[in-house]
Design an enzyme around this catalytic site. Sequence first.
Site, PDB file in Angstrom:
ATOM      1  N   PRO A  23     -19.499  36.761  16.332  1.00  0.00           N
ATOM      2  CA  PRO A  23     -19.503  35.123  16.870  1.00  0.00           C
ATOM      3  C   PRO A  23     -19.000  35.232  18.267  1.00  0.00           C
ATOM      4  O   PRO A  23     -17.764  35.741  18.145  1.00  0.00           O
ATOM      5  CB  PRO A  23     -18.982  34.339  15.877  1.00  0.00           C
ATOM      6  CG  PRO A  23     -18.087  34.946  15.016  1.00  0.00           C
ATOM      7  CD  PRO A  23     -18.667  36.619  14.963  1.00  0.00           C
ATOM      8  N   CYS A  25     -18.401  32.670  21.478  1.00  0.00           N
ATOM      9  CA  CYS A  25     -18.550  31.423  21.955  1.00  0.00           C
ATOM     10  C   CYS A  25     -19.258  31.410  23.380  1.00  0.00           C
ATOM     11  O   CYS A  25     -18.901  32.161  24.294  1.00  0.00           O
ATOM     12  CB  CYS A  25     -17.256  30.719  22.310  1.00  0.00           C
ATOM     13  SG  CYS A  25     -16.563  30.010  20.722  1.00  0.00           S
ATOM     14  N   ALA A  57     -18.827  30.206  16.977  1.00  0.00           N
ATOM     15  CA  ALA A  57     -18.057  29.250  16.312  1.00  0.00           C
ATOM     16  C   ALA A  57     -18.700  27.884  16.816  1.00  0.00           C
ATOM     17  O   ALA A  57     -18.841  27.435  17.658  1.00  0.00           O
ATOM     18  CB  ALA A  57     -16.649  29.180  16.869  1.00  0.00           C
ATOM     19  N   TYR A 182      -7.194  28.376  15.465  1.00  0.00           N
ATOM     20  CA  TYR A 182      -8.085  27.096  15.222  1.00  0.00           C
ATOM     21  C   TYR A 182      -7.589  26.507  13.965  1.00  0.00           C
ATOM     22  O   TYR A 182      -6.414  26.930  13.236  1.00  0.00           O
ATOM     23  CB  TYR A 182      -9.495  27.426  15.292  1.00  0.00           C
ATOM     24  CG  TYR A 182      -9.965  27.721  16.726  1.00  0.00           C
ATOM     25  CD1 TYR A 182      -9.428  27.157  17.756  1.00  0.00           C
ATOM     26  CD2 TYR A 182     -10.353  29.168  16.891  1.00  0.00           C
ATOM     27  CE1 TYR A 182      -9.876  27.760  19.112  1.00  0.00           C
ATOM     28  CE2 TYR A 182     -11.260  29.547  18.036  1.00  0.00           C
ATOM     29  CZ  TYR A 182     -10.497  28.719  19.183  1.00  0.00           C
ATOM     30  OH  TYR A 182     -10.902  29.273  20.355  1.00  0.00           O
ATOM     31  N   ARG A 324     -17.546  41.594  22.698  1.00  0.00           N
ATOM     32  CA  ARG A 324     -17.638  41.679  24.309  1.00  0.00           C
ATOM     33  C   ARG A 324     -18.594  43.238  24.527  1.00  0.00           C
ATOM     34  O   ARG A 324     -19.287  43.205  25.429  1.00  0.00           O
ATOM     35  CB  ARG A 324     -16.415  41.906  24.858  1.00  0.00           C
ATOM     36  CG  ARG A 324     -15.604  40.407  24.820  1.00  0.00           C
ATOM     37  CD  ARG A 324     -14.531  40.468  25.390  1.00  0.00           C
ATOM     38  NE  ARG A 324     -13.361  39.438  24.920  1.00  0.00           N
ATOM     39  CZ  ARG A 324     -12.228  39.290  25.419  1.00  0.00           C
ATOM     40  NH1 ARG A 324     -11.775  39.868  26.262  1.00  0.00           N
ATOM     41  NH2 ARG A 324     -11.299  38.074  24.738  1.00  0.00           N
TER      42      ARG A 324
END
Length: 370
Positions: A23, A25, A57, A182, A324
């Site tokens: 995942p 963002c 996310a 988080y 990435r």
Amino acid sequence: MSALFTPLALGPLSLPNRIVIAPMCQYSAVDGCATDWHLVHLGQLALSGAGLLIIEATGVTPEGRITPGCLGLYDDATEAALARVLQTVRALSPMPVAIQLSHAGRKASSRAPWDGGQLIEPAEGGWTTLAPSALPHAEGETPPAALDAAGLQQIVAGFVDAARRSVRLGLQAIELHAAHGYLLHQFLSPIANQRTDEFGGSTENRMRFPLAVFDAVRAAVPPSVALGMRLSATDWVDGGWDLPQSVQFAQALKARGADFIHVSSGGVSPQQQIPVGPGYQVHLAETIRRESGLLTMAVGLITEPQQAEDILVNGQADAVAMARGILYDPHWPWHAAAALGAQVQAPKQYWRSQPRGMSQLFGDVHIGMR
């Protein structure tokens, strides 16, 4: 046969190969709603030939988003927007799709990375953040509000609601975000969690709330949906969350019926000292896999096909996740298959792109020309 291109059973979900798109963002939602950017972004990745695509996310409440531009799944509008994107992606690709459900805790209400990433104060259009303890992430920031019993119940309810919406959307796996500083990671780490109740203090107590979220989501979704967690295996700070505690946490997840763990690191403190280099987190995944028996995904500067192959052959992980690297090269699975003598799924429209001498890269395809 290449280990990277062998099938994998992720609990109830069958993957055609062991390349996972982690995942990532995008900070491009509007009021939590997916946009045309997500359609193009996810659509491109769904044509990559990877075994699994995990959506970025996704906030389980509005205040759980990292930035105002982050994706959410907390009401009918956000569900409908994501449904539109998924409808198109599924029409073009059979790739299994998962979602990462998240609450950013004290790292919420932030600017996008390209705008500096700092906390947006309520007076500047941000919102009051929530955390295990009233401790700011960085020096000088406004402290978050410490969650009380009612607040904890609301967080659990948010994860459960988002999970149920994920099931309605036909998503095939759910990854709960307990990494990168988080909220669930904040509960695990003594750096962010200085509570004196049953959710703070000992490792067992700090694990209690993240495990309660897992239990609630597992009870709310059918067994046909794979469920796992993303975990920061170490804070890279002395006295913080570390690998032995992560092993204990993974063992608890395994006992509760988790299908996988996705091993990352860091994010809870600006004081972290990360020894970044090729595969720098793989040893963390290897230890957790060996000590817990939980199916494990490794991630972090895994960029070369043979590097990924060796991780699997050496038993360091069950799958390799890319972030990435696959943004930079969306056809990385094609190139890996070519390098490792394997085959990969590709759209018919692209079959003629096979380099000369690699006519079997996309399987037993037959191309006629006039």
